[in-house]
Design an enzyme around this catalytic site. Structure first.
Site, short mmCIF file in Angstrom:
data_model
loop_
_atom_site.label_atom_id
_atom_site.label_comp_id
_atom_site.label_asym_id
_atom_site.label_seq_id
_atom_site.Cartn_x
_atom_site.Cartn_y
_atom_site.Cartn_z
N MET A 26 45.46 40.44 43.69
CA MET A 26 46.71 39.66 43.71
C MET A 26 46.98 39.51 45.15
SD MET A 26 48.90 39.33 40.45
CE MET A 26 50.15 40.78 40.78
N GLY A 27 45.93 40.18 46.36
CA GLY A 27 46.22 40.02 47.54
C GLY A 27 47.53 40.95 48.24
N GLY A 32 43.99 50.94 49.63
CA GLY A 32 43.12 50.97 48.34
C GLY A 32 42.30 50.08 47.92
N HIS A 33 42.91 48.79 48.18
CA HIS A 33 41.80 47.50 47.67
C HIS A 33 40.48 47.48 48.64
CE1 HIS A 33 45.91 45.87 47.01
NE2 HIS A 33 45.60 45.65 45.84
N GLN A 60 50.96 37.31 34.07
CA GLN A 60 51.39 38.81 34.15
C GLN A 60 52.68 39.39 34.43
OE1 GLN A 60 47.78 39.72 36.48
NE2 GLN A 60 49.15 41.40 37.30
N LYS A 149 44.56 54.17 39.70
CA LYS A 149 46.08 54.39 40.01
C LYS A 149 46.70 53.55 38.66
CE LYS A 149 48.68 51.56 42.28
NZ LYS A 149 49.72 51.38 41.51
#
Length: 289
Positions: A26-27, A32-33, A60, A149
């Site tokens: 989601m940007g 981590g991404h 969501q 996570k």
């Protein structure tokens, strides 16, 4: 890196792309991404194609969660992906993702989707599974990489891919942490300086809970009553430090069900999961047993 914002452009860019590894986001990206992007590259190899998506998914977000205030940092995100070796960034807007009202939804197994995060955020996982299913249909990857996570989310996406016989292998990547143990999350950006200093306590409490579970397992005293005391002590410890815990709980790794008495004392793989609010941000973490 190529950037596409239409389905036609995406499919044109992927024609003859070879093995495709996909990282949906989601940007508002962090390290981590980017670790997921690097894992996708490792899995598909230099001849494959790594695709990331940036799309803030309205489906969501709950009624009390502010979709409009979610950080949009597209130029920075694109630069980070380019530097990390992403080949293709898919950045659709809502008219591309949902050109008509999304009347068809993926409703995940309530036994898993209605507990833990699903209990705190009703309907959240319907929105997650629906958008991931749609992104899989658009990108058609061979591999999808997700972080551990969000443990429950990873399990739901794995179950969805398995039960719908999707031709995509779901890969979980270890949680990326700061040096002090804080799990990387876009939510960390909302922490004040004092909250940031306190934030690693969530991981410390979870690891302490794991230690207590292991000790009780080893001496044969890990009953459900003993487990309730361990979980309550962990929540109380966080609350005493100014947190508002939603849950700290021990579950089976394979389905997030509560372990049976035999499983508590056997070698069933378990996991301790926690979610708690520190000021405004709500942080998640987990530690496997």
């Amino acid at each position: 890196m190529r950037i596409e914002d239409s389905l036609e452009g995406l499919r044109g860019a992927l024609a003859g792309a070879g093995s495709v590894g996909f990282v949906p986001t989601m940007g508002n990206l962090h390290a981590g991404h980017l670790a997921l992007v690097r894992e996708a590259r490792r899995l598909v190899g230099p001849e494959g194609t790594v695709v990331a998506s940036v799309f803030v998914n309205r489906l969501q977000f709950g009624p009390n969660e502010d979709f409009d205030k979610y950080p949009r940092t597209f130029e920075r995100d694109a630069a980070l992906l380019r530097e990390t070796g992403c080949d293709l960034l898919f950045a659709p807007d809502e008219t591309v993702m949902y050109p008509e009202p999304q009347a068809f939804h993926v409703v995940p197994d309530p036994a898993l989707a209605s507990t833990l995060e699903g209990a705190v955020r009703p309907g959240h996982f319907d929105g997650v599974c629906t958008v991931v299913m749609k992104l899989f249909a658009m990108v058609q990857p061979e591999i999808g990489v997700f972080g551990r996570k969000d443990y429950q989310q990873l399990m739901l996406i794995r179950g969805m891919a398995r039960q719908f016989a999707l031709p995509v292998r779901i890969v979980g990547h270890d949680t990326v942490r700061e040096a002090d143990g804080l799990a990387l999350s876009s939510r960390n950006g909302y922490l004040t300086a004092s909250e940031r200093s306190e934030a690693p306590s969530l991981n410390r409490v979870l690891r302490g809970t794991v230690d207590a579970v292991r000790a009780a397992r080893a001496d044969g005293s890990l009953t459900h009553e003993a487990l309730e005391r361990i979980e309550a002590a962990a929540c109380n410890e966080l609350a005493a430090r100014g947190w508002k815990p939603d849950y700290i709980t021990l579950r089976r790794q394979r389905d997030l069900h509560v372990p049976t008495n035999a499983e508590l004392l056997g070698d069933e793989p378990l996991v301790v999961l926690g979610a708690a609010r520190l000021g405004t941000p709500r942080l998640l973490d987990n530690v496997e047993v």
